[in-house]
Write an enzyme that holds these catalytic residues in place. Sequence first.
Site, PDB file in Angstrom:
ATOM      1  CG  HIS A  14       0.162   1.065   3.669  1.00 37.39           C
ATOM      2  ND1 HIS A  14      -0.103   0.036   5.203  1.00 37.39           N
ATOM      3  CD2 HIS A  14      -1.221   1.174   3.211  1.00 37.39           C
ATOM      4  CE1 HIS A  14      -2.007   0.133   5.108  1.00 37.39           C
ATOM      5  NE2 HIS A  14      -2.252   1.431   3.958  1.00 37.39           N
ATOM      6  CG  HIS A  16      -5.229   1.316  -0.266  1.00 38.70           C
ATOM      7  ND1 HIS A  16      -6.225   0.344   0.178  1.00 38.70           N
ATOM      8  CD2 HIS A  16      -4.589   1.916   0.642  1.00 38.70           C
ATOM      9  CE1 HIS A  16      -5.499   0.207   1.499  1.00 38.70           C
ATOM     10  NE2 HIS A  16      -5.206   0.945   1.872  1.00 38.70           N
ATOM     11  NE  ARG A  18      -8.730   2.142  -3.951  1.00 36.52           N
ATOM     12  CZ  ARG A  18      -9.041   2.131  -2.537  1.00 36.52           C
ATOM     13  NH1 ARG A  18      -8.478   0.830  -1.518  1.00 36.52           N
ATOM     14  NH2 ARG A  18      -8.760   3.393  -2.063  1.00 36.52           N
ATOM     15  CG  ASN A  42      -8.789  -2.103   1.653  1.00 35.96           C
ATOM     16  OD1 ASN A  42      -8.133  -2.002   0.645  1.00 35.96           O
ATOM     17  ND2 ASN A  42      -9.183  -0.665   2.515  1.00 35.96           N
ATOM     18  CE  LYS A 100      -3.631  -3.067   7.789  1.00 32.88           C
ATOM     19  NZ  LYS A 100      -3.247  -1.800   6.509  1.00 32.88           N
ATOM     20  CG  HIS A 137      -6.348   0.116  10.204  1.00 33.13           C
ATOM     21  ND1 HIS A 137      -5.949   1.638   9.102  1.00 33.13           N
ATOM     22  CD2 HIS A 137      -7.191   1.318  11.368  1.00 33.13           C
ATOM     23  CE1 HIS A 137      -6.769   2.480   9.584  1.00 33.13           C
ATOM     24  NE2 HIS A 137      -7.415   2.480  10.723  1.00 33.13           N
ATOM     25  CG  HIS A 175      -2.145   4.064   8.525  1.00 28.83           C
ATOM     26  ND1 HIS A 175      -2.271   3.688   9.346  1.00 28.83           N
ATOM     27  CD2 HIS A 175      -2.509   3.056   6.647  1.00 28.83           C
ATOM     28  CE1 HIS A 175      -3.594   3.076   9.474  1.00 28.83           C
ATOM     29  NE2 HIS A 175      -4.020   2.671   8.099  1.00 28.83           N
ATOM     30  CG  LEU A 220     -10.340   7.105   8.265  1.00 34.78           C
ATOM     31  CD1 LEU A 220     -11.227   5.993   8.276  1.00 34.78           C
ATOM     32  CD2 LEU A 220     -10.439   7.697   9.208  1.00 34.78           C
ATOM     33  CG  ASP A 248      -2.773   4.214   3.791  1.00 31.42           C
ATOM     34  OD1 ASP A 248      -3.996   3.555   2.708  1.00 31.42           O
ATOM     35  OD2 ASP A 248      -3.703   4.735   4.866  1.00 31.42           O
ATOM     36  CG  HIS A 252     -11.679   6.560  -2.572  1.00 32.75           C
ATOM     37  ND1 HIS A 252     -12.570   5.750  -1.596  1.00 32.75           N
ATOM     38  CD2 HIS A 252     -10.912   6.777  -1.508  1.00 32.75           C
ATOM     39  CE1 HIS A 252     -11.746   4.724  -0.926  1.00 32.75           C
ATOM     40  NE2 HIS A 252     -11.161   5.623  -1.118  1.00 32.75           N
ATOM     41  CB  ALA A 264     -11.441   7.715   4.216  1.00 34.95           C
TER      42      ALA A 264
END
Length: 346
Positions: A14, A16, A18, A42, A100, A137, A175, A220, A248, A252, A264
């Site tokens: 899992h 991210h 970007r 996402n 997802k 999620h 998660h 989150l 996860d 950011h 988050a």
Amino acid sequence: MTHSLTIRRPDDWHLHLRDGAVLNAVLPETARHFARAIIMPNLVPPVVTGVDAAAYRDRILAALPDGMGFEPLMTLYLTEDTDPEDVAAAHASGLITAVKLYPAGATTNSASGVSDFRKVQNVLEKMAEIGLPLCVHGEVTDSEIDIFDREAVFIDRVLDPIRRATPGLRVVMEHITTKNGVDYVRANDTDLGATITTHHLIINRNHILVGGIKPHYYCLPVAKREEHRIALREAATSGDARFFLGTDSAPHIDPLKENACGCAGCFTATNTMSCLAEVFEQDGALDQLEAFASLNGPAFYRLPVNDATITLTKGDAVDYPPKIECDAGDITVFDPGFPLHWSVSA
Ligand code: OTD
Ligand code: ZN
Ligand code: ZN
């Protein structure tokens, strides 16, 4: 005492990554230690179709520095308009590894997620038929449900009904943050697995809120009480094949985290394996680290384990950068709150 540990190269189930400048900055942090990762869809706009996923995979591979090996395992973002045949074709061609499910509004960039679960039943049935896992999620989004209860309520109100209505659907609870999540996985069969993040093994809700608000610990699902963190530690270190690593890691840039309405996400890609070695050592379970990080995930996803290995070596405190530089702004690396002694080499 163990001072060196060689394990199969881990995967992150899992992640991210970007796009654009952030992708360029964070991808090497994962690829340095991990062979593969399930790539979260996402983006803005989200990765919804097979065409979107193919283009995103190309951008990831183009951002990979020369000499680094890494396989992105792509996912599609389930919407109420997702076409079961597009999903089946993307799976058949080997393009995607999972789909997802975000309840609409549950987390960062989840506005296109699902509100009416009946509208995706046809997709879920197709996935059960072809053996394609659903990554979930698991939080309800109803405003009257307390944020600390949203995972437990989701299991009862949404997840269990979906699984009962869709026999054979293979589900990963992403998660998990509660003892309720651990217990639900343990009570069910092998069609259900769960990822656990590095940070949820380390922080509880006090870390976010006591002594001043710590935006870099806000993610989150939000970290819960200590009893839940302990349940996650027991699950992760138990060797139970249904639990595996999904960091996860969710970058950011600092101005978006250190903000009156901060985003988050915890960015853990840089030091995850050092953190995990420390955690498993603290719990007397270093011998289970390979199962959690390198074996259980491939078994669930029915993929081969990696041939390559990494070696963790215990020594003086490991230096890692407090921030990763990025053209869009710095990204703060997760601070576990204790020194790390395990360095990683290929
Ligand atoms: N949680 N942040 C993000 C996603 C996750 O729920 C998640 O998977 C993100 O920034 O994309 C976060 O806190
Ligand atoms: Zn999530
Ligand atoms: Zn995530």
